[in-house]
Design a protein around this motif. Structure first.
Motif, PDB file in Angstrom:
ATOM      1  N   LEU A   6       0.948  -1.135  -0.290  1.00  0.00           N
ATOM      2  CA  LEU A   6      -0.014  -0.558   0.081  1.00  0.00           C
ATOM      3  C   LEU A   6       0.469   0.928  -0.188  1.00  0.00           C
ATOM      4  CD1 LEU A   6      -3.017  -0.927   2.430  1.00  0.00           C
ATOM      5  CD2 LEU A   6      -2.787   0.134  -0.366  1.00  0.00           C
ATOM      6  N   GLU A   7       1.591   1.455   1.030  1.00  0.00           N
ATOM      7  CA  GLU A   7       2.863   2.541   0.616  1.00  0.00           C
ATOM      8  C   GLU A   7       3.712   2.734  -0.587  1.00  0.00           C
ATOM      9  OE1 GLU A   7       5.726   2.636   5.017  1.00  0.00           O
ATOM     10  OE2 GLU A   7       3.282   2.606   5.735  1.00  0.00           O
ATOM     11  N   SER A   8       4.277   1.844  -0.444  1.00  0.00           N
ATOM     12  CA  SER A   8       4.536   1.577  -2.054  1.00  0.00           C
ATOM     13  C   SER A   8       3.767   2.162  -3.397  1.00  0.00           C
ATOM     14  CB  SER A   8       5.310   0.589  -2.715  1.00  0.00           C
ATOM     15  OG  SER A   8       4.334  -0.325  -3.230  1.00  0.00           O
ATOM     16  N   ASN A  12       3.583   9.092  -3.396  1.00  0.00           N
ATOM     17  CA  ASN A  12       3.162  10.744  -3.633  1.00  0.00           C
ATOM     18  C   ASN A  12       2.097  10.635  -3.889  1.00  0.00           C
ATOM     19  OD1 ASN A  12       6.439  10.529  -3.444  1.00  0.00           O
ATOM     20  ND2 ASN A  12       6.498   9.567  -5.828  1.00  0.00           N
ATOM     21  N   VAL A  13       0.871  10.473  -3.668  1.00  0.00           N
ATOM     22  CA  VAL A  13      -0.785  10.395  -3.619  1.00  0.00           C
ATOM     23  C   VAL A  13      -0.734   9.954  -2.719  1.00  0.00           C
ATOM     24  CG1 VAL A  13      -2.161   8.951  -4.234  1.00  0.00           C
ATOM     25  CG2 VAL A  13      -0.405   8.860  -5.345  1.00  0.00           C
ATOM     26  N   SER A  14      -1.702  11.279  -2.625  1.00  0.00           N
ATOM     27  CA  SER A  14      -2.195  11.958  -0.973  1.00  0.00           C
ATOM     28  C   SER A  14      -3.813  11.037  -1.179  1.00  0.00           C
ATOM     29  CB  SER A  14      -2.648  13.789  -1.222  1.00  0.00           C
ATOM     30  OG  SER A  14      -3.476  13.416  -1.642  1.00  0.00           O
ATOM     31  N   VAL A  18      -6.978   9.527  -4.666  1.00  0.00           N
ATOM     32  CA  VAL A  18      -7.791   8.957  -4.674  1.00  0.00           C
ATOM     33  C   VAL A  18      -8.567   9.284  -4.469  1.00  0.00           C
ATOM     34  CG1 VAL A  18      -7.448   6.156  -3.714  1.00  0.00           C
ATOM     35  CG2 VAL A  18      -6.177   6.752  -3.127  1.00  0.00           C
ATOM     36  N   ILE A  19      -9.290   9.759  -3.158  1.00  0.00           N
ATOM     37  CA  ILE A  19     -10.753   9.811  -3.046  1.00  0.00           C
ATOM     38  C   ILE A  19     -11.289  10.444  -3.857  1.00  0.00           C
ATOM     39  CG2 ILE A  19     -12.016  10.365  -1.197  1.00  0.00           C
ATOM     40  CD1 ILE A  19     -11.317   8.577  -0.254  1.00  0.00           C
TER      41      ILE A  19
END
Ligand code: C2E
Ligand code: MG
Ligand code: MG
Length: 571
Positions: A6-8, A12-14, A18-19
Motif C-alpha cells: 500500500l505504501e509503495s 506520492n499520492v495523497s 484517491v478519494i
C-alpha cells in the motif's frame, strides 16, 4: 506485507487525491450529521461546490420522495448496526430528483467510539432506466405505448382473482377497426401507424382511469372495464368508443374515415377465465362485423358452445378417414327404356362412433370449410371406382359410377391428376365415370377449373349437373360448356303429380336437355305416378326410392339379382 504494498502504491499520492478520483460520490459527516468533506464526483452530481455544503447536514439533499420515517429508520440502523445501505432519491442543487444507491458506514477511533459517517453514493439511474425500458418493452406496444397482450392478460388475471372474492362484474371489449387494411394499403404503413396511435388515444379517452386498453394485434384492442355495476355500463362505453372512432382522422392533409366493431363479454356471466372471455368477445366482434360493422354485439354463449361442438366434430371428421368410419352407399340409376340398371351414384355416409350414421348434408359443408373435402373426395372416387370394377369382375355388366364432386375439389390444382391416376390404378374405363358437379362451379369464374373439366371430358369422363333447378339454372352455361347429363332435382320431382308448375318445369328441362343432346335423370322418384309423368317426355333415367334407397356395397349384388322382378312390377 500488505502495508508495504500500500505504501509503495500510494507513494506520492495523497489519500485525498484517491478519494477525489473515485467514480462514486463520497460525503463524510461528523456524528451529529454535519458535512465535513465531499469529493469531486459528489459535487458533480449534486451541483454544489464544497464551500456551499460543508457545515450543512445531508438534509440539503432530501427529496420529497421519502417520508420522515424513512430517514429516521436510516439513522436508527446506523446507530445500532454501524452501517446502512439502500436506494435513495435525492435532489440536486437545480431541484432535480435522481436515484442513487447509498452505502453509509461509521468510522471508529482506537477506543471504538464513532467519530465519522462515510456516505458513498453510486449512480444507478441509468441502470434503473434500462431496467424500466426493458420492462416497458416487455409489457407494452412500442407504437401506441399501450399495454400489450401479455400485460392485459396479467391485469385481467389479477382482477379475476380479486373480483372472485368481491363478486364484481368485469366487461371485456374486443375491438377491431373496420377498413383499416384499406387505409394501410392505400395511404401507406406510416399513415396507418399514425391512425393507430390516434385511434388508441381516442379509445383511452373514453375510459375511466381504472379501466385498461391494450393493443393485442394489428388493429385489434382489448378494453377491460372492472367493477362495473351493470351490462349497460359497458354498452355505454362501447357506444362512446364507436362514436369517437367514427370522427374523421386528419393526417398529412388527408381526411380519412374508419369505424370499429366491438364484441363484449362479461365476467362472471359468459365465463370465469381469460380464454373464455376473450373467445366470446371475439366471436361477438365478428358478429358485429357481419352485421355491417360500426357497432357492438354482446357475447352469446350458445354461439360458442356450437363452435366447440364443431371443433370436436371437425377433429373426429379428421380421424374418420384413418379410422375407416366413412363408407359409401350406392343408389341405382334406372334406364327408363330398358328398365335396366345403367349405373350407380356413390353416396357418402359417416358411421360415427357416438352419433351413429351422419348424413352427408351434415358433414360435407364442414369438410368443405376445413379443406378435408379434398382427401375425402379422393377417397370417395377411388373407393367407388374400385367397387365398380369389383362388381364387374364378379359378373355384373359394365355400369356407370356417378361420384359427387365438390366445387372445391375442381378448384384444387391436383384434381385432374388425381382423377387420371385413380382411373389408371383401378383400370376403370373413363367413360364409366360420371362426375356430378353443381352449378356453383360456373359462378366461380375460374377458367382453370373449367379447363380441368374440359380436359377430363376429352379423356372420356362424363360430366353431369346435379340438383338442376335449385341453383341458378342458367341456360347460358349449358350452351357454352358441354355437359353430358342434367339431373333434375328432387324438389321439382316430389310434387310433379300434384303441381302443374313443377310438371311444366320438369318437362321443359327434359326437352331442353333433349334438344342439347344431353341425358336427363330425374332424382327422387318415389311413386309410380311420378314415374309415369316423367316417362312421357324422354327422361332417360330415373333415380329414387321407388327403385331403391342408397344401399351398402355388400347388398348391391343381391339387389341386382332381384331387380328384374321389381322391374316387371313397374311395367
Ligand atoms: P345428391 O347428390 O343430390 O344425392 C341424392 C340425394 O337424394 C341422396 O341423399 C339420396 O339418398 C337422396 N334420394 C335419392 N332418392 C330419393 C328419394 O326418392 N326420396 C328422397 N327423399 N331422397 C332421395 P344423401 O345420400 O343424403 O346425399 C345428400 C347429398 O350429399 C347429395 O345430394 C350430395 O350433394 C351430397 N353428397 C353425398 N355424397 C357425397 C360425396 O361423396 N361428395 C360430395 N361432395 N357430396 C356428397
Ligand atoms: Mg349427386
Ligand atoms: Mg342431386
Amino acid at each position: 506485507m500488505i502495508s508495504d504494498i500500500l505504501e509503495s502504491t500510494l507513494e506520492n499520492v495523497s489519500f485525498d487525491q484517491v478519494i477525489q478520483q473515485i467514480k462514486q460520490g463520497i460525503m463524510i459527516t461528523d456524528t451529529i450529521g454535519h458535512i465535513l468533506y465531499v469529493n469531486t464526483t459528489f459535487c458533480g452530481v449534486t451541483g454544489y461546490e464544497p464551500k456551499e455544503i460543508i457545515g450543512k447536514t445531508p438534509d440539503i439533499l432530501k427529496s420529497e420522495m421519502h417520508d420522515d420515517d424513512f430517514y429516521r429508520f436510516i439513522w436508527t440502523t446506523l446507530y445500532e448496526d454501524g452501517y446502512w445501505q439502500g436506494e435513495v432519491y435525492n435532489r440536486n442543487k437545480a431541484g432535480e430528483i435522481y436515484l442513487q444507491w447509498l452505502d453509509i458506514n461509521d468510522m471508529k477511533n482506537d477506543q471504538g467510539e464513532v467519530t465519522r459517517y462515510v456516505f458513498i453514493f453510486t449512480d444507478i439511474q441509468k441502470h434503473k432506466q434500462a431496467q424500466k425500458d426493458i420492462a416497458f418493452l416487455a409489457y407494452h406496444d412500442p407504437l401506441t405505448k399501450l399495454p400489450n397482450r401479455l400485460y392485459v392478460h396479467q391485469h385481467l388475471q389479477s382482477l379475476l382473482n380479486k373480483e372472485h372474492e368481491h363478486q364484481q362484474m368485469i366487461a371485456l371489449l374486443y375491438l377491431d377497426l373496420d377498413r383499416f387494411k384499406q387505409i394501410n394499403d392505400t395511404l401507406g404503413h406510416s399513415y396507418g401507424d399514425e391512425v393507430l396511435i390516434q385511434a388508441a388515444s381516442r379509445v383511452e379517452s373514453c375510459l375511466r382511469k381504472s379501466d385498461m386498453v391494450s393493443r393485442v394485434g394489428g388493429d385489434e384492442f382489448i378494453c377491460i372495464l372492472s367493477g362495473i355495476s351493470s351490462q349497460s355500463d359497458a354498452e355505454t362505453v362501447a357506444q362512446k368508443i364507436i362514436k369517437a372512432i367514427s370522427q374523421p382522422f386528419y393526417l398529412d392533409n388527408f381526411e380519412s374515415h374508419i369505424s370499429v366493431s366491438i364484441g363484449i363479454s362479461f365476467y362472471p356471466y359468459d365465463g370465469d377465465d381469460i380464454e373464455t372471455l376473450v373467445t366470446y368477445a371475439d366471436s361477438a366482434m365478428y358478429r358485429a362485423k357481419k352485421m355491417g360493422s360500426n357497432q357492438y354485439q354482446l357475447a352469446q354463449v350458445e354461439e360458442n358452445a356450437g363452435a366447440f361442438e364443431k371443433l370436436i366434430f371437425e377433429n373426429s371428421l379428421r380421424n374418420a378417414l384413418q379410422e375407416e368410419t366413412l363408407t359409401l352407399h350406392y343408389q341405382p340409376l334406372i334406364d327408363t327404356k330398358t328398365h335396366k340398371v345403367s349405373g350407380f351414384e356413390a353416396l357418402l355416409r359417416w358411421e360415427h362412433p357416438d352419433f351413429g350414421t351422419v348424413s352427408p348434408m351434415d358433414f360435407i359443408p364442414l369438410a368443405e370449410e376445413t379443406g378435408l373435402i379434398i382427401p375425402i373426395g379422393e377417397w370417395v372416387m377411388r373407393t367407388a371406382c374400385r367397387q365398380n370394377m369389383s362388381w364387374q369382375r364378379d359378373g355384373s355388366p359394365p355400369t356407370r359410377m356417378a361420384v359427387n364432386i365438390s366445387t372445391l375439389q375442381i378448384l384444387d390444382s391436383n384434381f385432374l391428376k388425381t382423377v387420371l391416376e385413380i382411373l389408371e390404378e383401378t383400370k376403370m374405363p373413363a367413360d364409366l365415370l360420371e362426375l356430378e358437379i353443381t352449378e356453383t362451379i360456373f359462378m366461380e369464374e375460374s377458367s382453370s377449373a373449367l379447363l380441368t373439366l374440359r380436359q377430363l371430358r376429352e379423356k372420356g369422363v362424363r360430366i353431369s349437373i346435379d340438383d338442376f333447378g335449385t341453383g341458378y339454372s342458367s341456360l347460358y352455361y349449358l350452351k357454352s360448356f358441354p355437359v353430358d347429363t342434367i339431373k333434375i332435382d328432387r324438389t321439382l320431382i316430389q310434387d310433379i303429380n300434384t303441381n302443374q308448375k313443377s310438371e311444366a318445369i320438369a318437362h321443359s328441362v327434359i326437352s331442353l336437355a333433349n334438344n342439347l343432346n344431353m341425358k336427363v335423370i330425374a332424382e327422387g322418384v318415389e311413386t309410380i305416378e311420378q314415374l309415369s309423368i316423367l316417362r312421357e317426355p324422354k327422361c332417360d333415367e330415373i333415380q329414387g326410392f321407388l327403385f331403391s334407397k342408397p344401399i351398402p356395397s355388400s347388398n348391391v349384388m343381391h339387389w341386382m339379382e332381384n331387380n328384374y322382378v321389381e322391374e316387371k312390377r313397374l311395367i
